[in-house]
Enzyme design. Structure first.
Site, PDB file in Angstrom:
ATOM      1  N   GLU A  55      -8.990  -3.658  -7.244  1.00  0.00           N
ATOM      2  CA  GLU A  55      -8.645  -2.489  -6.434  1.00  0.00           C
ATOM      3  C   GLU A  55      -8.770  -1.192  -7.230  1.00  0.00           C
ATOM      4  OE1 GLU A  55      -5.468  -2.795  -3.449  1.00  0.00           O
ATOM      5  OE2 GLU A  55      -4.766  -4.511  -4.596  1.00  0.00           O
TER       6      GLU A  55
ATOM      7  N   HIS B 129      -7.720  -5.343  -0.591  1.00  0.00           N
ATOM      8  CA  HIS B 129      -6.485  -4.573  -0.612  1.00  0.00           C
ATOM      9  C   HIS B 129      -5.510  -5.202   0.373  1.00  0.00           C
ATOM     10  CE1 HIS B 129      -3.858  -1.140  -0.864  1.00  0.00           C
ATOM     11  NE2 HIS B 129      -4.027  -0.835   0.414  1.00  0.00           N
TER      12      HIS B 129
ATOM     13  N   SER C  58       0.839  -1.193   0.000  1.00  0.00           N
ATOM     14  CA  SER C  58       0.000   0.000   0.000  1.00  0.00           C
ATOM     15  C   SER C  58       0.881   1.253   0.000  1.00  0.00           C
ATOM     16  CB  SER C  58      -0.958  -0.052   1.195  1.00  0.00           C
ATOM     17  OG  SER C  58      -1.979   0.902   1.084  1.00  0.00           O
TER      18      SER C  58
END
Length: 325
Positions: free
Chosen positions: A267, A297, A173
């Site tokens: 995503e 995610h 991320s």
């Protein structure tokens, strides 16, 4: 005869398991109300308190049973060695090949604890120790200082005698973003490149133009992109998101090491990985894009609830072992 166009190696799975699809649906319903509260241009006291509670709880998450951890300080921030079950620890020569891990959390929250269990699984699968950085977070420091902490962690490894060809930098991320920002800053500072980079569901472009135009945005019901926009406004604090020093997707990628990008096909940031894979290949950087269908995610953190989590970590670990000498 036209020159053959070189493209990234792409691995696409065809179908998500029933369990993972159920988890995705339930998690989306649970998180949407919380993401909707991330509005405005600053961190309100309420949001700050929520982040603090999350960090306090996650800091106590244990590693896998049989793991060894060692907490210490690098300059102005803390770090932690994580040796998964069966991975030798303690002796200097047991840390001559290393994964440097940069956790996610939107540049604003998260810590080694929130990722400790996943990191210990990764260490076990790769058979390598992991150095995980608790780099300082915005707003305690600036976005630039946050990146500088990650570069300092890589420099520290090299100063301990670890050869760059024995290091893989990895993050998920926001940590995926920091992985590439770290490599780019290290390159520009004259540091040798690591053996490889791994980005897991990373954010590589700090603008949202392409993300809003992608079909995944229209299909998303969680408000994930609006929440991401809020995070980026807060951390950028007026900085230019099109600057290559801020958005790796817009940087000169020449000279970066081989790369593995892992992402879910559903995503809202999927297009970041897709476009970065293309740009890396154009820059002559060997790149593999691994696409898992309709997952959460950073679904790798949800094992064993999500069956694909362990499979993906094993794939990542196998790739790591092929690039470190």
């Amino acid at each position: 005869m036209t020159e053959r166009q070189i493209r990234p190696q792409i691995r696409r799975r065809t179908k998500a398991t029933l369990r993972s699809r159920a988890v995705v649906a339930a998690f989306g319903r649970a998180t949407a109300p919380h993401l909707a509260k991330l509005t405005g241009d600053e961190i309100t006291p309420e949001i700050a308190a929520r982040f603090a509670r999350l960090d306090k709880v996650s800091a106590r998450v244990p590693a896998l049973r049989g793991s060894r951890t060692e907490r210490f300080t690098i300059g102005d921030f803390e770090a932690e060695w994580v040796h998964g079950p069966g991975v030798p620890g303690g002796a200097p020569d047991s840390r001559d090949r290393v994964i440097l891990y940069l956790h996610g959390g939107g540049w604003l929250f998260g810590n080694v604890g929130s990722h400790r269990r996943m990191i210990s699984k990764l260490s076990r699968s790769a058979g390598l120790p992991v150095l995980a950085l608790d780099y300082r977070l915005v707003p305690a420091v600036t976005f630039e200082q946050e990146i500088a902490d990650c570069v300092a962690g890589y420099r520290w490894l090299l100063e301990q005698g670890v050869k760059p060809e024995n290091v893989v930098i990895m993050g998920d991320s926001a940590g995926g973003h920091l992985t590439f920002a770290t490599a780019l800053h290290a390159r520009d500072e004259g540091l040798p490149m690591p053996a490889g980079l791994v980005g897991i569901s990373g954010v590589y472009d700090m603008t949202t133009e392409h993300k809003k135009a992608h079909a995944n945005h229209a299909a998303d019901r969680t408000g994930a992109l609006a929440a991401l926009e809020w995070m980026m406004r807060v951390v950028l604090a007026g900085a230019d998101p099109t600057d290559g020093k801020i958005s790796p997707l817009r940087a000169d990628l020449t000279g970066l090491p081989r790369t593995l990008l892992v992402v879910s096909s559903s995503e809202v940031i999927y297009c970041d990985s897709e476009q970065l894979a293309e740009r890396l290949t154009e820059a002559g950087v060997p790149c593999t894009l691994s696409v898992w269908p309709n997952q959460l995610h950073v679904f790798q953190a949800f094992g064993p609830v999500v069956p694909e989590a362990t499979r993906s970590l094993v794939e990542i670990a196998r790739w790591v072992r092929t690039v470190v000498t």
